[in-house]
Design a protein around this motif. Sequence first.
Motif, PDB file in Angstrom:
ATOM      1  N   ASP A  28       0.808  -1.216   0.000  1.00 40.94           N
ATOM      2  CA  ASP A  28       0.000   0.000   0.000  1.00 40.94           C
ATOM      3  C   ASP A  28       0.846   1.273   0.000  1.00 40.94           C
ATOM      4  O   ASP A  28       0.457   2.287  -0.584  1.00 40.94           O
ATOM      5  CB  ASP A  28      -0.953   0.007   1.203  1.00 40.94           C
ATOM      6  CG  ASP A  28      -2.131  -0.933   1.001  1.00 40.94           C
ATOM      7  OD1 ASP A  28      -2.329  -1.393  -0.147  1.00 40.94           O
ATOM      8  OD2 ASP A  28      -2.855  -1.200   1.978  1.00 40.94           O
ATOM      9  N   GLU A  29       1.999   1.242   0.645  1.00 41.80           N
ATOM     10  CA  GLU A  29       2.846   2.432   0.661  1.00 41.80           C
ATOM     11  C   GLU A  29       3.345   2.764  -0.741  1.00 41.80           C
ATOM     12  O   GLU A  29       3.412   3.933  -1.134  1.00 41.80           O
ATOM     13  CB  GLU A  29       4.033   2.234   1.618  1.00 41.80           C
ATOM     14  CG  GLU A  29       3.622   2.251   3.095  1.00 41.80           C
ATOM     15  CD  GLU A  29       4.831   2.186   4.010  1.00 41.80           C
ATOM     16  OE1 GLU A  29       5.973   2.279   3.505  1.00 41.80           O
ATOM     17  OE2 GLU A  29       4.630   2.042   5.230  1.00 41.80           O
ATOM     18  N   ALA A  34       0.433   4.170  -2.654  1.00 42.42           N
ATOM     19  CA  ALA A  34       0.150   5.544  -2.250  1.00 42.42           C
ATOM     20  C   ALA A  34       1.158   6.512  -2.860  1.00 42.42           C
ATOM     21  O   ALA A  34       0.801   7.619  -3.289  1.00 42.42           O
ATOM     22  CB  ALA A  34       0.165   5.660  -0.727  1.00 42.42           C
ATOM     23  N   ARG A  92       0.212   9.652  -5.194  1.00 43.84           N
ATOM     24  CA  ARG A  92       0.600  11.036  -4.884  1.00 43.84           C
ATOM     25  C   ARG A  92       1.299  11.689  -6.074  1.00 43.84           C
ATOM     26  O   ARG A  92       1.014  12.840  -6.427  1.00 43.84           O
ATOM     27  CB  ARG A  92       1.529  11.069  -3.669  1.00 43.84           C
ATOM     28  CG  ARG A  92       0.827  11.154  -2.350  1.00 43.84           C
ATOM     29  CD  ARG A  92       1.777  11.521  -1.220  1.00 43.84           C
ATOM     30  NE  ARG A  92       2.837  10.538  -1.056  1.00 43.84           N
ATOM     31  CZ  ARG A  92       2.708   9.422  -0.324  1.00 43.84           C
ATOM     32  NH1 ARG A  92       1.550   9.161   0.282  1.00 43.84           N
ATOM     33  NH2 ARG A  92       3.706   8.584  -0.198  1.00 43.84           N
ATOM     34  N   LEU A 100      -5.736   7.091  -3.391  1.00 38.61           N
ATOM     35  CA  LEU A 100      -5.234   7.349  -2.041  1.00 38.61           C
ATOM     36  C   LEU A 100      -6.229   6.854  -0.991  1.00 38.61           C
ATOM     37  O   LEU A 100      -5.839   6.289   0.038  1.00 38.61           O
ATOM     38  CB  LEU A 100      -4.961   8.843  -1.858  1.00 38.61           C
ATOM     39  CG  LEU A 100      -3.737   9.400  -2.598  1.00 38.61           C
ATOM     40  CD1 LEU A 100      -3.729  10.920  -2.544  1.00 38.61           C
ATOM     41  CD2 LEU A 100      -2.449   8.834  -2.005  1.00 38.61           C
ATOM     42  N   ASP A 149      -4.403   5.638   2.626  1.00 39.38           N
ATOM     43  CA  ASP A 149      -3.198   6.449   2.819  1.00 39.38           C
ATOM     44  C   ASP A 149      -3.372   7.413   3.994  1.00 39.38           C
ATOM     45  O   ASP A 149      -4.368   8.125   4.083  1.00 39.38           O
ATOM     46  CB  ASP A 149      -2.918   7.241   1.538  1.00 39.38           C
ATOM     47  CG  ASP A 149      -1.848   8.298   1.752  1.00 39.38           C
ATOM     48  OD1 ASP A 149      -0.720   7.931   2.105  1.00 39.38           O
ATOM     49  OD2 ASP A 149      -2.165   9.494   1.583  1.00 39.38           O
ATOM     50  N   SER A 154      -0.530   9.379   4.961  1.00 43.15           N
ATOM     51  CA  SER A 154       0.705  10.155   4.942  1.00 43.15           C
ATOM     52  C   SER A 154       0.429  11.660   4.968  1.00 43.15           C
ATOM     53  O   SER A 154      -0.416  12.150   4.210  1.00 43.15           O
ATOM     54  CB  SER A 154       1.524   9.819   3.693  1.00 43.15           C
ATOM     55  OG  SER A 154       2.600  10.714   3.547  1.00 43.15           O
ATOM     56  N   SER A 174       0.443  13.719   1.607  1.00 44.72           N
ATOM     57  CA  SER A 174      -0.698  13.782   0.687  1.00 44.72           C
ATOM     58  C   SER A 174      -1.564  15.017   0.914  1.00 44.72           C
ATOM     59  O   SER A 174      -2.266  15.463   0.002  1.00 44.72           O
ATOM     60  CB  SER A 174      -1.565  12.525   0.839  1.00 44.72           C
ATOM     61  OG  SER A 174      -0.806  11.363   0.624  1.00 44.72           O
ATOM     62  N   ASN A 224      -7.458   9.935   5.461  1.00 46.45           N
ATOM     63  CA  ASN A 224      -6.076  10.198   5.857  1.00 46.45           C
ATOM     64  C   ASN A 224      -5.968  10.391   7.371  1.00 46.45           C
ATOM     65  O   ASN A 224      -5.178   9.734   8.045  1.00 46.45           O
ATOM     66  CB  ASN A 224      -5.547  11.423   5.108  1.00 46.45           C
ATOM     67  CG  ASN A 224      -4.103  11.724   5.389  1.00 46.45           C
ATOM     68  OD1 ASN A 224      -3.738  12.206   6.455  1.00 46.45           O
ATOM     69  ND2 ASN A 224      -3.253  11.460   4.405  1.00 46.45           N
TER      70      ASN A 224
END
Length: 400
Positions: free
Chosen positions: A244-245, A248, A252, A283, A288, A290, A293, A324
């Motif tokens: 998933d990272e 993401a 982005r 996202l 996500d 992060s 984002s 998020n």
Amino acid sequence: MKRNMKRIPVLLALSLVSLLSVHAASEDAVVWEEIYNRVPSEEQRVAVMLKIMELKDPEIAPMLIRALDRLLVENIESGRATDRNYRILLARLTVRELGDLKNPEAAETLYRAYVDPKDALLRGEAAVALGKLSAVAYAPRFADDLARINLGPNGPARRDQEILAHSLVEALELMRDPAGYESVFMASMAWYGSATRVRESAERALSTMIDDPTDALAAIIEKNPAMTVRTAALRAAIRSKAGDERKAAIARRSLALGIERATVDKRGLAEAAAFRMEAISSLARVRDRSPESVPLLATAIAMDRRDDASLDESIRAYATLGVNGSDEAARYLASRLEEYGTRETDKMNTARDKTLIRQILSSMRAAKNPLVREALLRAQHVDFDDGILRLVRETLDAVR
């Protein structure tokens, strides 16, 4: 009568092969090679080869390599049409069996069967056989050839191009080498007719070729100017087995490119917006969280043109901020609610604005981040309509 006389050598060859095949499993490959070499016509060799293929004996591979070498040296595609057709068929059968036996020593000869002849079916069989051998040294060549075919049909050669493209997709899928991924991806969107199923095969191959294709897809997104291609690449990344990272990160970057396109190029605004929407949705799909984002989502919201299309984009961006839920996302949502509170005091909020206020409150509730509480407490004293005030109280209760 003459026709029957012509068939006698074929029948004799088949009879000899049938007798030998009783002990096929233990038969010495040298004997089979002698039989193959002794029969006087290509038609009879085809009959012998079909029997040899039934053996599935790895010991026969060297004999097959020699037989294919001889066919290539003698120029498969020369001579009378009937003889030529039998030689091509014989070469195809030999190539297919070498691929099934997966003898690595056959790779060089199989590659010659790919580059030397013109017959598309034979070249395609050779490519697939090399794929079965996992002969990844040839993946860059196959990728380049497929990339050229992807560019468009070449008049009367169209059918041959489609045959070869289908085989190249299969070969590259079998090789599972990153060098072939981009060409296969582009084949999934190229000009091929639906009857050939090249695009369908390519799309299916994308899910098995590489577990994490994000590097290859990121390169496509960076260098291909067509937003439709970029959108398809992003979707492929999200469908992949990557973490998933990684997903993401590519979403982005896609959102950033969609924003850049909208600010410097007035053409294709609808495609750029669709690309941004896909990135924003991606996202959310990968959950996500992060902080990186948040500025991108805020920029997408700031681009709102106050029309129906941009309303959808803004709502989706706000919803993704709720998913998020980071401190940065919470602070941004709080600041937006404060701004709409000021506008409400001045009686400036429209029905459209109130739709966005409701989404902001929904996103705050999803985020469950206590940093939004102060903004909610102050919102209780703003002269919002009863429906919004009720949502403010419910949201406040949800984030206690």
